[in-house]
Enzyme design. Structure first.
Site, PDB file in Angstrom:
ATOM      1  N   GLY A   1       0.833  -1.214   0.000  1.00  0.00           N
ATOM      2  CA  GLY A   1       0.000   0.000   0.000  1.00  0.00           C
ATOM      3  C   GLY A   1       0.863   1.257   0.000  1.00  0.00           C
TER       4      GLY A   1
ATOM      5  NE  ARG B   1      13.764  16.765  -2.664  1.00  0.00           N
ATOM      6  CZ  ARG B   1      14.385  17.247  -1.591  1.00  0.00           C
ATOM      7  NH1 ARG B   1      14.384  16.535  -0.456  1.00  0.00           N
ATOM      8  NH2 ARG B   1      15.006  18.409  -1.634  1.00  0.00           N
ATOM      9  CB  ALA B   2      15.962  11.014   0.866  1.00  0.00           C
TER      10      ALA B   2
ATOM     11  NE  ARG C   1      -2.311  -4.478  -1.023  1.00  0.00           N
ATOM     12  CZ  ARG C   1      -1.971  -3.752   0.038  1.00  0.00           C
ATOM     13  NH1 ARG C   1      -0.898  -4.044   0.731  1.00  0.00           N
ATOM     14  NH2 ARG C   1      -2.693  -2.721   0.436  1.00  0.00           N
TER      15      ARG C   1
ATOM     16  CG  ASP D   1       4.378  -7.016   7.467  1.00  0.00           C
ATOM     17  OD1 ASP D   1       3.663  -6.029   7.230  1.00  0.00           O
ATOM     18  OD2 ASP D   1       3.935  -8.172   7.553  1.00  0.00           O
TER      19      ASP D   1
ATOM     20  CB  THR E   1       2.686   0.669   5.870  1.00  0.00           C
ATOM     21  OG1 THR E   1       1.345   0.459   6.338  1.00  0.00           O
ATOM     22  CG2 THR E   1       3.628   0.215   6.967  1.00  0.00           C
TER      23      THR E   1
ATOM     24  CG  ASP F   1      -1.947  -0.354   8.210  1.00  0.00           C
ATOM     25  OD1 ASP F   1      -2.785   0.561   8.225  1.00  0.00           O
ATOM     26  OD2 ASP F   1      -2.082  -1.401   7.561  1.00  0.00           O
TER      27      ASP F   1
ATOM     28  CG  ASP G   1       1.341  -2.847  10.202  1.00  0.00           C
ATOM     29  OD1 ASP G   1       2.168  -2.273   9.474  1.00  0.00           O
ATOM     30  OD2 ASP G   1       0.452  -3.581   9.749  1.00  0.00           O
TER      31      ASP G   1
ATOM     32  NE  ARG H   1     -28.368  12.853  12.994  1.00  0.00           N
ATOM     33  CZ  ARG H   1     -28.599  13.447  11.827  1.00  0.00           C
ATOM     34  NH1 ARG H   1     -27.607  13.991  11.155  1.00  0.00           N
ATOM     35  NH2 ARG H   1     -29.818  13.465  11.343  1.00  0.00           N
TER      36      ARG H   1
ATOM     37  NE  ARG I   1      -6.910  -5.793   4.365  1.00  0.00           N
ATOM     38  CZ  ARG I   1      -6.351  -5.612   3.176  1.00  0.00           C
ATOM     39  NH1 ARG I   1      -5.223  -6.189   2.878  1.00  0.00           N
ATOM     40  NH2 ARG I   1      -6.922  -4.846   2.274  1.00  0.00           N
TER      41      ARG I   1
ATOM     42  CB  SER J   1     -21.908  14.392  19.709  1.00  0.00           C
ATOM     43  OG  SER J   1     -20.704  14.917  20.238  1.00  0.00           O
TER      44      SER J   1
HETATM   45  O1  F6P Z   1      -1.615   0.124   3.468  1.00  0.00           O
HETATM   46  C1  F6P Z   1      -2.264  -0.396   4.576  1.00  0.00           C
HETATM   47  C2  F6P Z   1      -3.736  -0.380   4.345  1.00  0.00           C
HETATM   48  O2  F6P Z   1      -4.125   0.941   4.064  1.00  0.00           O
HETATM   49  C3  F6P Z   1      -4.574  -0.950   5.471  1.00  0.00           C
HETATM   50  O3  F6P Z   1      -4.769  -0.097   6.546  1.00  0.00           O
HETATM   51  C4  F6P Z   1      -5.845  -1.258   4.729  1.00  0.00           C
HETATM   52  O4  F6P Z   1      -6.575  -2.177   5.451  1.00  0.00           O
HETATM   53  C5  F6P Z   1      -5.321  -1.786   3.439  1.00  0.00           C
HETATM   54  O5  F6P Z   1      -4.083  -1.164   3.231  1.00  0.00           O
HETATM   55  C6  F6P Z   1      -6.194  -1.518   2.248  1.00  0.00           C
HETATM   56  O6  F6P Z   1      -5.584  -2.056   1.129  1.00  0.00           O
HETATM   57  P1  F6P Z   1      -6.065  -1.864  -0.358  1.00  0.00           P
HETATM   58  O7  F6P Z   1      -5.708  -0.458  -0.766  1.00  0.00           O
HETATM   59  O8  F6P Z   1      -5.295  -2.854  -1.145  1.00  0.00           O
HETATM   60  O9  F6P Z   1      -7.529  -2.059  -0.366  1.00  0.00           O
END
Ligand code: F6P
Length: 324
Positions: A13, A23-24, A74, A105, A128, A130, A132, A165, A174, A218
């Site tokens: 992603g 660039r760097a 990917r 990863d 990323t 995430d 993670d 609300r 994910r 809210s």
């Molecule tokens: O890059 C990480 C991420 O954004 C996750 O947080 C998300 O669940 C997933 O990619 C979405 O992937 P895609 O763009 O392939 O739907």
């Protein structure tokens, strides 16, 4: 042996700040007289021979742009050793003698196989939204994504308050809780639901009711998307059917992946791109550029190939305490 031509790709992603890292890498390598070949669309670009020579102006005017000028993908083929063997042959035929991979990863696992099977020099740069990846406190893009989500939740809070609300706001992640937890703390969310957590509808309802009793107009529940995006609609349904609570859903989605990188992302990506080339020049590989305790440095690649999906988990209680 000193390196003559570094291959550079983004994989997985995209994330805001990848362009700053590109660039760097390019500018540092050219500064030291090393060529850089950009590879389009990740590992697929190796197999499809999508090689583009990079010069100083290839990376001009990109520091402020989200996404990645090299594009990304990917690449399931890369999971197979015969494709990796073919890939190494294609890289060598192109004169590329080292590879810098910007990604997560999964991308680093692909890099590790290149090193393990073919001793092809590789360096990873964590990118990323995430946040993670094991072995690093930070991944490029997280700060920008969090800021984007915070701005969206603030806007939702304005209208939620006006109409008294409840909103379920679904953020990306994910497998990762990091965006949900940081956004939850920073927006004063009444509840945060983590990706693999079983949803406790009773607790959500009780928290919202308690808030209403003390005059809250809210409520915001931050929902990490988890394995299937859109799960907020299932939660909304149960809240309505079981508790007669009307909650609105807002799914932030890929808005969080785009946009101009924050100062923090630009700064870290610039340092990491620079350090990646310096590490190659010092023959320090296979490694990943990481941030630990606020400092950019290097970690062995094998420390950075698993998911760290409990980053920020310690802030769950903080969010809960501050939103009573
Ligand atoms: O890059 C990480 C991420 O954004 C996750 O947080 C998300 O669940 C997933 O990619 C979405 O992937 P895609 O763009 O392939 O739907």
């Amino acid at each position: 042996m000193s390196f003559k031509n570094i291959g550079l790709l983004c994989s997985g992603g995209d994330s805001p700040g990848m362009n700053c890292a590109i660039r760097a890498v390019v500018r540092t390598a050219l500064f030291h007289g090393i060529k850089v070949t950009g590879i389009k669309r990740g590992y697929s670009g190796i197999l499809n021979k999508e090689f583009i020579p990079m010069n100083l102006s290839s990376v001009g005017n990109i520091i402020q742009r989200g996404g990645t000028i090299l594009q990304t993908s990917r690449c399931p083929e890369w999971l197979h050793p015969e494709h990796r063997k073919k890939g190494v042959e294609l890289l060598r035929a192109q004169g590329i003698d080292a590879l810098v991979i910007i990604g997560g990863d999964g991308s680093f696992n692909g890099a590790k196989s290149l090193w393990d099977e073919h001793q092809f020099p590789v360096i990873g740069i964590p990118g990323t939204i995430d946040n993670d990846i094991s072995g690093t406190d930070y991944t490029i893009g997280f700060d920008t994504a969090v800021q984007t989500a915070i701005e969206a939740v603030d806007r939702i809070r304005d209208t939620a308050h006006s109409h008294a609300r409840t909103f379920l706001v679904e953020v990306m992640g994910r497998n990762s809780s990091a965006i949900a937890l940081k956004v939850g703390v920073c927006t004063g969310a009444e509840n945060i639901l983590l990706p693999h957590e079983t949803v406790d509808h009773q607790k959500i309802f009780d928290d919202i009711k308690r808030g209403m009793k003390r005059g809250k107009d809210s409520s915001i529940v931050i929902v990490a998307e988890g394995p299937v995006a859109g799960r907020s609609y299932d939660i909304q349904k149960v809240l309505k059917e079981k508790y007669q609570l009307d909650a609105h859903v807002a799914i932030l989605g890929h808005v969080q992946r785009g946009g101009s990188p924050s100062a923090n992302d630009r700064f870290i990506a610039s340092q990491m791109g620079n350090l990646a080339v310096e590490a190659l020049m010092k023959k320090q590989f296979p490694v990943v550029t990481v941030e630990t305790s606020g400092k950019v440095g290097l970690a062995p690649l094998e420390d950075c190939i698993t998911k760290a999906n409990n980053n920020f988990i310690e802030f769950q209680n903080l969010a809960q305490t501050l939103s009573i």
